[in-house]
Enzyme design. Structure first.
Site, PDB file in Angstrom:
ATOM      1  N   ASP A   1       0.856  -1.181   0.000  1.00 31.31           N
ATOM      2  CA  ASP A   1       0.000   0.000   0.000  1.00 31.31           C
ATOM      3  C   ASP A   1       0.894   1.233   0.000  1.00 31.31           C
ATOM      4  OD1 ASP A   1      -2.935   0.967   0.464  1.00 31.31           O
ATOM      5  OD2 ASP A   1      -1.681   2.182   1.775  1.00 31.31           O
ATOM      6  N   LEU A   2       0.705   2.133  -0.994  1.00 33.18           N
ATOM      7  CA  LEU A   2       1.547   3.320  -1.096  1.00 33.18           C
ATOM      8  C   LEU A   2       1.236   4.272   0.056  1.00 33.18           C
ATOM      9  CD1 LEU A   2       1.441   4.046  -4.927  1.00 33.18           C
ATOM     10  CD2 LEU A   2       3.101   2.712  -3.631  1.00 33.18           C
TER      11      LEU A   2
ATOM     12  N   ASP B   1      -4.416   2.388  -4.841  1.00 31.41           N
ATOM     13  CA  ASP B   1      -2.968   2.464  -4.666  1.00 31.41           C
ATOM     14  C   ASP B   1      -2.457   1.204  -3.989  1.00 31.41           C
ATOM     15  OD1 ASP B   1      -4.152   2.891  -2.235  1.00 31.41           O
ATOM     16  OD2 ASP B   1      -2.782   4.481  -1.584  1.00 31.41           O
TER      17      ASP B   1
END
Length: 763
Positions: A549-550, A592
């Site tokens: 997960d960014l 994302d």
């Protein structure tokens, strides 16, 4: 003429010389009776032949129309299936992704008037959906329903709604946005049929608000279920329903587009009626022959039974329509008896000539020659009819060949010869099936062994089965072959070039399995690969699943805009590919969110090394349109079969590990361990209670005065929020404000506090 002369030559000499004239009346009577019987039988046979040819032509044309319409309708319905594949591939489809995908589906056609996404919305989700839709570019979005007077208004409160959230071809100001189809009428019934059968359901015809000409139309819909949850039984489909995709058709545009683009004008009127139900005699649509100079009104169905017709059934989703084809006057398929009457007249003339010949000898021979000439003309007319039948076969878009009960070629058309480049010196009536296959193999248009191919096909046909194959020709074209046995022996084979259609299907399949932005596999394909890895696990084998997960990606969208965010996601996907070994897989499974499948893992060190490579790769700055963008990544790791026994559970525990990594400060990785379950459950319970508190207004505001130290006067008040939990009592803001900021609930909480403080100040 020679036949009759030979009879005269063999008559006894006394008859030829008129020695017994009393025999001539009896011979003339016998000739007249025999001539009338022969003429009547010939007239009956030719008349029957004309009727059968007309029925055959009518059946051929009618079935050709039905096949063309069914094929065209199925092609447009496959676009609706393609739209469902988009929602099956991702838990969250944005408005932009929907618009981009439907733009591709709707390009190059005018039959589908629009496509929509209809989510399933509970009463608790209604306010959030309306707010999010308004923020997503649909100003004033509200869930609406149609009142008794036909006006639109806010939908009344109920347990579930099915509003239109996304729709193609409609402006954001259109009143169709938010229209609730859960209205208790035919629209809701159509949705429920699709949900209960997990297949396309078709609505009854209704009048469209827009369009030209015949403005009657219908919509078709397909259910979309929650990913990774079962929907085999009716209860599972009702429980795990996520929403519907919907497409609207105008009946006249659908039918006329298919007919004008696939068939030449012919002398047939087409009537369409419901095949089932009480309204079987209600005309759905009428297509007048394009050969008419002026349009006509359709006949009532009761009058159609008195004219030649062919009837069949086409299917649009779960709706079945009866198609009736009737020939216009003078068209092929309309029975005529001109040839029969010609034969009758000719027979009478021949009979008269024979009787007259007996009485007047050679003087009537010339009349017999005239009768023979007329007979030649009749045979020419028969040849012309055969030529017209050949023209009909040779104008088919499909290759056609018929084999008799001995496996020999009986009839074929020009398209069949052209499709395989065959020689007419070999392929002709009487050519055996095996000779034809050997000829195809010799010119490189049959890759299988001719004898094995023939034996396999004949074995299937002997069971009375229709055999459908798709083979590759020598030119690399894909040919769909349908072999259908005939009741009298032999079989009919149709050959269709489906190369372009299968290429289009392959492209749609690729789009359904891959993320359109990054080109990476999507969640659906990734889940399949994880399940396949579980199936291939052997003793001592392991693999790992990494959820990524960014960090701070939302800041990029908020500051630089979504186009820059999309380019950043593409760069992230490219860097992740470079971090993997051969055989590993990376996929984009959310906005994302990414996931990595690391196969053939021997020990933890390999997974640690991969996680560190990923963090280092994404920690380096990105150059996005001249802007230096810095993001991090949090990684949650689960191992199989240690942490889970199936793909759903493995992804769940990897998400739990990802939560721990983000909670511990982000930009790091964490392996799953069983102790994380309790922490995650506590966080989920807190989030659930906090969301309920926002909806039920469980907060209270305390006011702390602000005093001017010099004057001692109160100059204002500070508003302090407290949470009055129904079970835990008053909770300090320090215990829930950080979590509210993390989950985004701080926005509605802050708005509520500001509104309460302003109302208190006004009082």
């Amino acid at each position: 003429m020679r036949f009759y002369r030979s009879i005269a030559f063999r008559l006894p000499k006394r008859l030829r010389q008129g020695g017994s004239r009393s025999l001539y009346p009896w011979l003339g009577l016998a000739a007249a009776i025999l001539g009338l019987i022969a003429t009547g039988l010939t007239w009956f046979a030719v008349s029957h032949r004309e009727r059968e040819l007309a029925k055959l032509e009518l059946s051929s044309q009618g079935s050709g129309y039905a096949f063309t319409l069914q094929f065209g309708i199925d092609a447009y319905l496959r676009r609706v299936v393609g739209l469902r594949a988009l929602f099956d591939s991702s838990d969250h489809v944005s408005r932009g992704q929907f618009d981009k995908f439907t733009k591709q589906l709707l390009s190059g056609q005018s039959v589908i008037l629009g496509m929509s996404w209809i989510p399933r919305v509970s009463a608790e989700q209604r306010a959030a959906l309306e707010r999010d839709a308004a923020l997503d570019g649909v100003p004033g979005y509200r869930i609406k329903s149609v009142a008794a007077d036909g006006t639109l208004g806010p939908a009344p409160e109920k347990s579930e709604y099915y509003p239109i959230l996304f729709t193609a071809t409609e402006d954001v100001s259109s009143p169709v946005y938010g229209l609730d189809l859960n209205d208790g009428g035919v629209r809701q019934q159509t949705l429920e049929r699709a949900r209960d059968t997990d297949s396309i359901a078709t609505s009854p015809l209704f009048t469209l608000q827009s369009g030209t000409g015949h403005r009657r139309g219908f919509f078709v819909t397909l259910p979309v279920y929650v990913a990774d949850l079962p929907h085999e039984t009716l209860d599972e489909r009702i429980r795990n329903l996520r929403g519907y995709v919907l497409a609207v058709f105008q009946t006249s545009v659908l039918m006329e587009t298919i007919l004008t683009t696939t068939r030449k004008p012919s002398g047939f009127d087409l009537y369409f009626y419901p095949a089932d139900g009480a309204q079987k005699n209600d005309l759905l649509y009428f297509h007048g022959s394009r050969l008419r100079d002026t349009p006509i009104e359709p006949l009532p169905r009761a009058e159609l039974s008195s004219v030649p017709q062919w009837a069949g059934v086409i299917e649009i989703g779960d709706a079945r329509w009866t198609i009736i084809a009737t020939p216009v006057p003078g068209a092929t398929g309309m029975p005529g008896h001109a040839l029969a009457w010609m034969v009758l007249v000719l027979g009478l003339l021949v009979t008269s000539a024979a009787v007259w010949f007996i009485f007047s000898s050679g003087r009537h021979a010339r009349r017999l020659e005239g009768a023979n000439a007329r007979l030649d003309k009749t045979l020419g007319a028969l040849n012309t009819a055969n030529d017209e039948l050949s023209a009909a076969l040779n104008n088919m878009v499909l290759g056609f060949v018929m084999f008799d009960s001995q496996g020999r070629v009986a009839v074929y058309n020009q398209r069949y010869i052209e499709m395989y480049g065959l020689s007419r010196d070999v392929v002709k009536p009487g050519c055996s099936f095996i000779q034809l296959l050997e000829h195809r193999a010799a010119i490189g248009n049959l890759k299988d062994d001719p004898k094995r191919y023939a034996a396999t096909l004949l074995a299937e046909l002997s069971k009375g089965m229709v055999v459908n194959w798709i083979v590759e020709s020598g030119q690399g074209r894909e040919i769909s072959i349908t072999n259908k046995p005939m009741p009298v022996g032999g079989w009919v084979a149709t050959h269709e070039d489906v190369t372009e259609r299968r290429q289009a299907e392959a492209k749609i399949s690729y789009l359904a399995m891959h993320d359109s932005l990054t080109g990476l596999p999507n969640r659906h394909l990734f889940n399949q690969e994880v399940a396949r890895s579980f199936e291939q696990l052997g003793r001592g084998q392991r693999f790992a699943l990494l959820c990524l997960d960014l960090d701070h990606f939302k800041n990029v969208n908020d500051t630089l805009g979504h186009p820059c965010g999309d380019k950043l996601l593409q760069e992230v996907g490219a860097r992740l590919r470079q971090c993997l070994r051969e055989g590993d897989l990376v996929a984009r499974i959310g906005g994302d969110e990414f996931a990595v499948l690391q196969r053939d893992v021997i020990g933890l060190d390999e997974t640690r090394a991969l996680s560190e490579r990923v963090i280092r790769a994404l920690d380096a700055p990105f150059d996005i349109e001249g802007q230096q963008v810095v993001v991090g990544v949090s990684v949650g790791i689960a191992r199989a079969p240690i942490d889970a026994k199936d793909g759903v559970e493995l992804l769940k525990v990897a998400d739990i590990a990802l939560f721990r990594a983000k909670a511990d400060g982000r930009n790091m990785y964490r392996f799953f361990d069983s102790a994380m379950h309790g922490e995650i459950q506590a966080r989920q319970a807190l989030e659930r209670d906090l969301r309920r508190a926002v909806l039920q207004k469980e907060f209270v505001v305390h006011y702390q005065p602000l005093v001017n130290l010099e004057s001692g006067q109160i100059i204002g008040f500070e508003a302090l929020i407290r949470w009055n939990h129904p079970e835990r009592g008053i909770i300090d803001p320090a215990d829930f404000i950080p979590f509210a900021e993390e989950t985004g609930l701080i926005v509605p909480i802050g708005a509520w506090v500001l509104r309460e403080a302003c109302e208190e100040a006004a009082r």
